[in-house]
Design a protein around this motif. Structure first.
Motif, mmCIF file in Angstrom:
data_model
loop_
_atom_site.group_PDB
_atom_site.id
_atom_site.type_symbol
_atom_site.label_atom_id
_atom_site.label_comp_id
_atom_site.label_asym_id
_atom_site.label_seq_id
_atom_site.Cartn_x
_atom_site.Cartn_y
_atom_site.Cartn_z
ATOM 1 N N ASP A 1 0.830 -1.214 0.000
ATOM 2 C CA ASP A 1 0.000 0.000 0.000
ATOM 3 C C ASP A 1 0.860 1.258 0.000
ATOM 4 O O ASP A 1 0.497 2.275 -0.613
ATOM 5 C CB ASP A 1 -0.913 0.003 1.226
ATOM 6 C CG ASP A 1 -2.024 -1.032 1.125
ATOM 7 O OD1 ASP A 1 -2.245 -1.541 0.009
ATOM 8 O OD2 ASP A 1 -2.677 -1.308 2.153
ATOM 9 N N LYS A 2 1.998 1.196 0.673
ATOM 10 C CA LYS A 2 2.901 2.346 0.699
ATOM 11 C C LYS A 2 3.405 2.670 -0.711
ATOM 12 O O LYS A 2 3.460 3.835 -1.121
ATOM 13 C CB LYS A 2 4.077 2.037 1.622
ATOM 14 C CG LYS A 2 5.118 3.144 1.714
ATOM 15 C CD LYS A 2 6.259 2.720 2.628
ATOM 16 C CE LYS A 2 7.373 3.764 2.625
ATOM 17 N NZ LYS A 2 8.520 3.326 3.483
ATOM 18 N N ILE A 3 3.751 1.618 -1.470
ATOM 19 C CA ILE A 3 4.228 1.834 -2.841
ATOM 20 C C ILE A 3 3.097 2.348 -3.723
ATOM 21 O O ILE A 3 3.294 3.249 -4.551
ATOM 22 C CB ILE A 3 4.820 0.522 -3.403
ATOM 23 C CG1 ILE A 3 6.083 0.128 -2.619
ATOM 24 C CG2 ILE A 3 5.144 0.669 -4.891
ATOM 25 C CD1 ILE A 3 6.622 -1.239 -2.961
ATOM 26 N N ARG A 4 1.882 1.790 -3.569
ATOM 27 C CA ARG A 4 0.730 2.299 -4.334
ATOM 28 C C ARG A 4 0.520 3.785 -4.052
ATOM 29 O O ARG A 4 0.307 4.578 -4.983
ATOM 30 C CB ARG A 4 -0.528 1.512 -3.969
ATOM 31 C CG ARG A 4 -1.790 2.096 -4.625
ATOM 32 C CD ARG A 4 -3.039 1.410 -4.146
ATOM 33 N NE ARG A 4 -3.253 0.150 -4.821
ATOM 34 C CZ ARG A 4 -3.905 0.014 -5.976
ATOM 35 N NH1 ARG A 4 -4.399 1.078 -6.584
ATOM 36 N NH2 ARG A 4 -4.062 -1.161 -6.530
ATOM 37 N N ILE B 1 0.400 8.251 -10.860
ATOM 38 C CA ILE B 1 0.327 6.941 -11.506
ATOM 39 C C ILE B 1 -0.855 6.166 -10.912
ATOM 40 O O ILE B 1 -0.914 5.952 -9.696
ATOM 41 C CB ILE B 1 1.624 6.135 -11.314
ATOM 42 C CG1 ILE B 1 2.832 6.972 -11.781
ATOM 43 C CG2 ILE B 1 1.555 4.822 -12.063
ATOM 44 C CD1 ILE B 1 2.764 7.432 -13.219
ATOM 45 N N VAL B 2 -1.763 5.753 -11.792
ATOM 46 C CA VAL B 2 -2.949 5.015 -11.368
ATOM 47 C C VAL B 2 -2.733 3.538 -11.657
ATOM 48 O O VAL B 2 -2.394 3.152 -12.786
ATOM 49 C CB VAL B 2 -4.213 5.525 -12.112
ATOM 50 C CG1 VAL B 2 -5.444 4.731 -11.680
ATOM 51 C CG2 VAL B 2 -4.414 7.014 -11.864
ATOM 52 N N LEU B 3 -2.924 2.697 -10.632
ATOM 53 C CA LEU B 3 -2.728 1.251 -10.788
ATOM 54 C C LEU B 3 -4.073 0.544 -10.902
ATOM 55 O O LEU B 3 -5.066 0.968 -10.321
ATOM 56 C CB LEU B 3 -1.972 0.683 -9.580
ATOM 57 C CG LEU B 3 -0.604 1.285 -9.257
ATOM 58 C CD1 LEU B 3 0.040 0.513 -8.117
ATOM 59 C CD2 LEU B 3 0.301 1.304 -10.471
ATOM 60 N N GLU B 4 -4.053 -0.561 -11.664
ATOM 61 C CA GLU B 4 -5.227 -1.416 -11.760
ATOM 62 C C GLU B 4 -4.759 -2.868 -11.692
ATOM 63 O O GLU B 4 -4.022 -3.338 -12.557
ATOM 64 C CB GLU B 4 -5.980 -1.165 -13.069
ATOM 65 C CG GLU B 4 -7.242 -1.996 -13.204
ATOM 66 C CD GLU B 4 -7.944 -1.793 -14.530
ATOM 67 O OE1 GLU B 4 -8.845 -2.591 -14.850
ATOM 68 O OE2 GLU B 4 -7.570 -0.848 -15.259
ATOM 69 N N ASP B 5 -5.194 -3.561 -10.622
ATOM 70 C CA ASP B 5 -4.818 -4.961 -10.453
ATOM 71 C C ASP B 5 -5.806 -5.831 -11.216
ATOM 72 O O ASP B 5 -7.012 -5.786 -10.982
ATOM 73 C CB ASP B 5 -4.820 -5.330 -8.965
ATOM 74 C CG ASP B 5 -3.730 -4.593 -8.194
ATOM 75 O OD1 ASP B 5 -2.608 -4.514 -8.709
ATOM 76 O OD2 ASP B 5 -4.019 -4.073 -7.095
#
Length: 483
Positions: free
Chosen positions: A458-461, A469-473
Motif C-alpha cells: 500500500d505504501k508503494i501504491r 500513476i494510477v494502478l489497476e490490479d
C-alpha cells in the motif's frame, strides 16, 4: 444532409457544392513572425476536422491555407532582431509546420505565400483600378474605394454610415474616404519592396487572400473560413475586392470559429495573455489539446483553463482505457453508433455531440469486455475509426496511458514532428516518473504482495499515486497509466 452555419446569411444551410462531389475551401492562415498560440491552434484544428469530415462524407476536397510572409509586424520584428525578413519567416514557417504536425493537423492541398503571389496581387489591383473600385493616392499607396461597392458591410451586418461615424484618416494617409483601405503600400526607406506600376511597395493584407484564393480555387468557390476576428474588416474587404474584380459572387459559405478566452477576455498577442502551442505541449499530450479544442462547438467561445485541459485529459484517458488490451479487428462503421456520429457532424460539425457518441461507445465496450470480447473488439475498432475522424485515438492505448505523445501510423508525420515531440517529452510536466522507475516500484510492490506485506504494498501504491500513476490490479497482473 450536411448543414453548415453560413456567417453571410446568419443561419444554417444545406451544403450544396458548386461542383457535385467536390469542395473547394480556403482558410486564412498564419502571419509568420512568432510561434503559433492556442488561438491559432483552434483555427487549424477546427478546419482540419472540417476537411476530415468532408472527405469521410465522400467529397474530393481542395483545401488552401495561405501564409502571410510579409507585413508590418514581420518587417518590424526582423528589424528588431537585426535579420533579413526572409530568415525570420523561414524560421517561423518551419516552427508552424512542426506545431501543426505535432497536433496531427493534415497538411493543406496548397499553401501559397504572399511573397510568391505578387504578380497575381498586382494584376487584381490593376483590374480594380480599371473598373473604378481603386485609386492611387498621392503618397504612392493604392486604396480601395469602399463607397463604390454597394454591398459593403453585408457579412458583418454593418452599415456604411455607422462605420464612417467612427472612422478617421491618419496624417500620413492620402485616401479619399476614412473607410477606404490600402491595397498596395509604398515602401519606406530600408523596407523590402516589389516593383509595381505604382512604384516599389508591398501588398496590403486583405488583397493577399483575394489573390491567392482565386488563383488556387477560381473566382467562385465553396467555403471560406477563419477566426471570428477576421470577419470584419478582413473578410468583408476580401468580398469587396474579389466581387468587384470578378463581377460575381466570391464565396458561397463563410465559416468563423469563436475566440479562445482567458478569464473571459479574448486571447491575443496584443493583450499579452496568449499561450504558445509549444508551451501547452510541455504540459499536455497533443491529443489532449485536440480534444480540449473540440469539446466546445467551433462557433462558441473556448475557455483556456487548467481544469478544462485536465478534464480533456481525463476524458481521453477514459477512451484509451476502453481500448486498452482489445485485439485489433476491422471496423464495421455503418451501424447505429456511426449514424449518431454522422448526425452530430452533419449538424454544423457539432463535435461535442460527436464526442458524446465516443464516450457512450467506450461505456458499452467496458460493459461487454468481460462477457463478449469479440463484440467489444468490434466496437473498439469502431471507436478508433470514429475517433480518427476527429484526429483522436491515433496512439497505441498502452503508450498513451503511459504518457507517450507520439501518434502511431500517422501518414503525415515528418522528421520535424519527431524532433518537436522529443523536445516536448523531455520537459513535459505530465511525464513525471520515468517508466523504468515505475516498473521498478511495481516489481517491489508485486514482491510485497506475494509475501503478504500489505503495508509495504500500500505504501508503494500511495507513492505512485502521489506521482500521478494510477494502478489497476487485474487477473493478468498490474497495469498502470498516468492520471
Amino acid at each position: 444532409m450536411l448543414q453548415i452555419f453560413n456567417s453571410l446569411s446568419r443561419q444554417k444551410e444545406a451544403f450544396q457544392p458548386i461542383v457535385p462531389g467536390q469542395v473547394r475551401m480556403y482558410v486564412c492562415g498564419m502571419t509568420v513572425y512568432d510561434y503559433c498560440h492556442i488561438g491559432h491552434a483552434r483555427v487549424m484544428v477546427v478546419f482540419d476536422v472540417v476537411v476530415r469530415w468532408l472527405k469521410a462524407s465522400g467529397f474530393a476536397v481542395t483545401y488552401v491555407r495561405n501564409i502571410t510572409d510579409i507585413d508590418d509586424k514581420i518587417i518590424r520584428r526582423a528589424q528588431e532582431n537585426g535579420e533579413h525578413f526572409n530568415d525570420l519567416t523561414a524560421r517561423f514557417i518551419q516552427a508552424m509546420h512542426e506545431d501543426l504536425a505535432a497536433l496531427s493537423i493534415l497538411p493543406p492541398t496548397h499553401e501559397p505565400r504572399a511573397t510568391a503571389a505578387m504578380a497575381d496581387i498586382i494584376a487584381m489591383i490593376q483590374v480594380l483600378i480599371e473598373k473604378g473600385f481603386a485609386y492611387a493616392g498621392t503618397s504612392g499607396d493604392v486604396y480601395y474605394a469602399v463607397s463604390r461597392f454597394a454591398r459593403y458591410g453585408t457579412l458583418a451586418n454593418k452599415r456604411l454610415e455607422d462605420l464612417r461615424a467612427g472612422a478617421r484618416i491618419e496624417v500620413e494617409e492620402a485616401k479619399n474616404d476614412p473607410l477606404d483601405f490600402v491595397l498596395w503600400k509604398a515602401a519606406k526607406p530600408g523596407e523590402p519592396g516589389w516593383d509595381s506600376p505604382w512604384g516599389q511597395g508591398r501588398p496590403g493584407w486583405h488583397i493577399e487572400c483575394s489573390a491567392m484564393s482565386t488563383r488556387c480555387l477560381g473566382e467562385h468557390f465553396d467555403i471560406h473560413g477563419g477566426g471570428m476576428d477576421l470577419k470584419f474588416p478582413h473578410h468583408e474587404n476580401e468580398i469587396a475586392q474579389s466581387e468587384a474584380a470578378s463581377g460575381h459572387r466570391y464565396v458561397n459559405v463563410w465559416m468563423h470559429n469563436g475566440f479562445v478566452q482567458v478569464n473571459e477576455e479574448k486571447m491575443s498577442k496584443s493583450l499579452g495573455n496568449f499561450f504558445t502551442v509549444r508551451e501547452v505541449l510541455r504540459r499536455y499530450q497533443p491529443e489532449v489539446v485536440r480534444l480540449f479544442i473540440l469539446s466546445s462547438h467551433y462557433r462558441g467561445p473556448l475557455n483556456y483553463a487548467d481544469e478544462n485541459f485536465n478534464h480533456a485529459k481525463a476524458s481521453l484517458n477514459r477512451l484509451y482505457t476502453a481500448l486498452r488490451g482489445l485485439p485489433v479487428v476491422d471496423s464495421s462503421v455503418e451501424d447505429a453508433w456511426f449514424s449518431r456520429f454522422r448526425a452530430a457532424m452533419d449538424d454544423d460539425f457539432n463535435t461535442p455531440e460527436a464526442l458524446a457518441v465516443l464516450f457512450d461507445l467506450a461505456r458499452e465496450i467496458n460493459r461487454l469486455r468481460s462477457e463478449d470480447e469479440g463484440n467489444a473488439a468490434r466496437l473498439g475498432a469502431n471507436l478508433r475509426y470514429l475517433g480518427g475522424l476527429l484526429g483522436l485515438l491515433q496512439c497505441d492505448p498502452e503508450l498513451f496511458l503511459k504518457g507517450s505523445p507520439t501518434p502511431q501510423n500517422n501518414q503525415h508525420v515528418t522528421g520535424n514532428l519527431a524532433g518537436i515531440l522529443d523536445d516536448v517529452a523531455g520537459v513535459t510536466e505530465t511525464t513525471g516518473l520515468a517508466e523504468t522507475a515505475i516498473d521498478r516500484l511495481l516489481a517491489q510492490r508485486s514482491a510485497a504482495r506475494k509475501s503478504k506485506d500489505w503495508v509495504e504494498a500500500d505504501k508503494i501504491r500511495d507513492q505512485l499515486q502521489v506521482a500521478g500513476i494510477v494502478l489497476e490490479d487485474t487477473p493478468n497482473g498490474t497495469i498502470w497509466r498516468r492520471g
